[in-house]
Design an enzyme around this catalytic site. Structure first.
Site, short mmCIF file in Angstrom:
data_model
loop_
_atom_site.label_atom_id
_atom_site.label_comp_id
_atom_site.label_asym_id
_atom_site.label_seq_id
_atom_site.Cartn_x
_atom_site.Cartn_y
_atom_site.Cartn_z
N ASN A 144 40.26 -50.45 -25.53
CA ASN A 144 39.44 -49.27 -25.22
C ASN A 144 39.45 -48.42 -26.49
O ASN A 144 40.48 -47.86 -26.85
CB ASN A 144 40.05 -48.49 -24.05
CG ASN A 144 39.32 -47.17 -23.83
OD1 ASN A 144 38.40 -46.82 -24.59
ND2 ASN A 144 39.73 -46.44 -22.81
N GLY B 142 29.11 -57.67 -25.62
CA GLY B 142 27.75 -57.12 -25.71
C GLY B 142 26.74 -58.12 -26.28
O GLY B 142 27.09 -59.24 -26.64
N GLN B 143 25.49 -57.63 -26.38
CA GLN B 143 24.40 -58.53 -26.83
C GLN B 143 24.67 -59.04 -28.24
O GLN B 143 24.54 -60.23 -28.51
CB GLN B 143 23.07 -57.75 -26.81
CG GLN B 143 21.88 -58.61 -27.18
CD GLN B 143 20.60 -57.81 -27.43
OE1 GLN B 143 20.64 -56.59 -27.64
NE2 GLN B 143 19.49 -58.50 -27.45
N LYS C 5 24.23 -42.22 -33.85
CA LYS C 5 24.16 -43.24 -34.91
C LYS C 5 23.91 -42.55 -36.27
O LYS C 5 24.46 -42.95 -37.29
CB LYS C 5 23.07 -44.26 -34.62
CG LYS C 5 23.41 -45.22 -33.47
CD LYS C 5 24.63 -46.07 -33.78
CE LYS C 5 24.91 -47.08 -32.70
NZ LYS C 5 26.13 -47.87 -32.99
N ASP D 284 37.13 -56.37 -25.85
CA ASP D 284 36.19 -55.52 -25.12
C ASP D 284 37.01 -54.73 -24.09
O ASP D 284 38.19 -55.01 -23.90
CB ASP D 284 35.12 -56.39 -24.42
CG ASP D 284 33.84 -55.59 -24.16
OD1 ASP D 284 32.84 -55.85 -24.86
OD2 ASP D 284 33.86 -54.71 -23.28
N ILE D 285 36.34 -53.78 -23.45
CA ILE D 285 37.06 -52.98 -22.45
C ILE D 285 37.21 -53.77 -21.15
O ILE D 285 38.07 -53.47 -20.33
CB ILE D 285 36.34 -51.63 -22.22
CG1 ILE D 285 37.25 -50.64 -21.50
CG2 ILE D 285 35.00 -51.85 -21.51
CD1 ILE D 285 36.79 -49.21 -21.60
N TYR E 266 21.93 -41.28 -28.36
CA TYR E 266 22.25 -42.53 -29.06
C TYR E 266 21.80 -42.44 -30.52
O TYR E 266 22.56 -42.74 -31.44
CB TYR E 266 21.53 -43.68 -28.36
CG TYR E 266 21.57 -45.01 -29.07
CD1 TYR E 266 20.43 -45.50 -29.68
CD2 TYR E 266 22.73 -45.76 -29.11
CE1 TYR E 266 20.44 -46.73 -30.32
CE2 TYR E 266 22.75 -46.99 -29.75
CZ TYR E 266 21.61 -47.47 -30.34
OH TYR E 266 21.62 -48.69 -30.98
N GLY F 241 33.80 -54.95 -28.72
CA GLY F 241 32.50 -54.93 -28.03
C GLY F 241 31.95 -56.35 -27.98
O GLY F 241 30.76 -56.60 -28.02
C1 VAH Z 1 18.19 -49.75 -27.87
N1 VAH Z 1 18.45 -52.10 -28.45
O1 VAH Z 1 17.14 -50.05 -27.36
C2 VAH Z 1 18.83 -50.74 -28.85
C3 VAH Z 1 18.35 -50.53 -30.26
C4 VAH Z 1 16.40 -50.10 -31.76
C5 VAH Z 1 16.85 -50.31 -30.36
O2 VAH Z 1 19.06 -49.54 -30.88
O3 VAH Z 1 18.73 -48.70 -27.64
#
Ligand code: VAH
Length: 313
Positions: free
Chosen positions: A50, A9-10, A144, A32-33, A140, A6
């Site tokens: 991947n 990514g940021q 997590k 990364d992919i 999300y 990844g």
């Molecule tokens: C988001 N930047 O906005 C991520 C993060 C706490 C926010 O997990 O989904």
């Protein structure tokens, strides 16, 4: 060898840069992919990966026998609500593949990012503790939360030295965020410099836990370098940072750009996500277990962001 999955990514982009500075570029494989992002192109080894392709992943582990793996590939909160099953699959199955290969190839250490998104509407909203009610209502967020449970399980059952941080919203200038709810706090800086005005998709009083990327990267490396016996929490560590609202951020920017103007849209779906998250976090455990100390407050972060962005915009 260290592998960062990844890497485009940021967080991944900055983690690759930081780890290459410490361990030498040739020892940090970015992956990364998609092909490497501009910021890390031609700056060290790169592999297309991947995380959902188990054979591809097995080949990479077998070829490089990594001592450390950082799994940053994920779909974030806002995009996750548009593609719930894809988010669950990538965030969950990807992690399980990495944990399984870490067992098979005896990878010394694994890093996996969690998020303050694991908290939900019934979690305490201020100085949210390490342990409390957690009822995340975004895919999300609960991917997590489930991932944290798997990390703790693989550590307890198979001895995998997997370590994790519940990142707040992250703000940096070297790489842009993608698909999150806290992304307004990065876009606002670009707009302040380019157009002098910004319409926030979160309301004026929406306080969220945030952190400058310099602090987030330093925390990650500090956690990974700590002796294993100091890591008492194998789900994921709270990390506090700075808590501010769009209005407070705009006022800080106006100290540098006096005529910067902020406005607010009022029907963005990301507002409900933000409202389900804590406003501030307690990170006493990170301070005690591995000596965490924040360096950038709102004022120092704003000055540094503007100083660096205006050189590249
Ligand atoms: C988001 N930047 O906005 C991520 C993060 C706490 C926010 O997990 O989904």
């Amino acid at each position: 060898k260290i592998i960062v999955i990844g890497a485009n990514g940021q967080i991944g982009t900055e983690l690759v840069m930081a780890l290459r500075g410490i361990h030498g570029a040739e020892n940090v494989i970015a992956s990364d992919i998609n092909d490497p992002a501009y910021a890390i192109r031609n700056s060290g080894p790169f592999e297309l990966i991947n995380v959902l392709d188990k054979d591809n992943l097995h080949h990479i582990f077998d070829k490089h026998r990594p001592t450390q793996v950082y799994l940053l590939a994920a779909i974030l909160s806002a995009v996750g609500e548009q593609k719930p099953k894809m988010a669950w699959d990538l965030n969950m199955t990807g992690l399980l593949h990495i944990l399984d290969f870490a067992v098979e190839f005896k990878t010394a250490k694994v890093f996996w990012p969690s998020s303050i998104a694991v908290f939900g509407p019934h979690s305490p909203q201020f100085n949210t503790p390490q342990y409390c009610v957690m009822d995340p209502n975004t895919v999300y967020g609960f991917s997590k939360l489930a991932g944290e449970r798997w990390c703790e399980y693989y550590h307890a059952k198979y001895g995998v030295d997997v370590r994790s941080i519940r990142y707040p919203g992250l703000i940096g200038w070297k790489a842009n965020p993608g698909g999150g709810t806290t992304d307004y706090a990065v876009h606002i800086f670009h707009e302040a410099l380019k157009t002098g005005k910004y319409q926030s998709f979160l309301s004026a009083g929406t306080a969220l836990p945030m952190m400058y990327m310099e602090d987030a990267i330093r925390a990650t490396i500090s956690l990974m370098d700590a002796p294993a016996e100091n890591i008492k929490i194998r789900s994921s560590y709270n990390l506090a940072g700075i808590s501010f609202t769009p209005t407070q951020l705009a006022e800080e920017i106006q100290k540098h750009i006096p005529d910067f103007e902020i406005s607010y849209s009022d029907n963005d779906p990301r507002q409900a996500i933000a409202d389900s998250w804590p406003k501030s976090i307690d990170d006493t455990d990170a301070q005690q277990d591995w000596g965490w100390q924040l360096e950038y407050d709102l004022s120092k972060m704003t000055a540094d962001m503007l100083d660096n962005l205006k050189k590249i915009l």
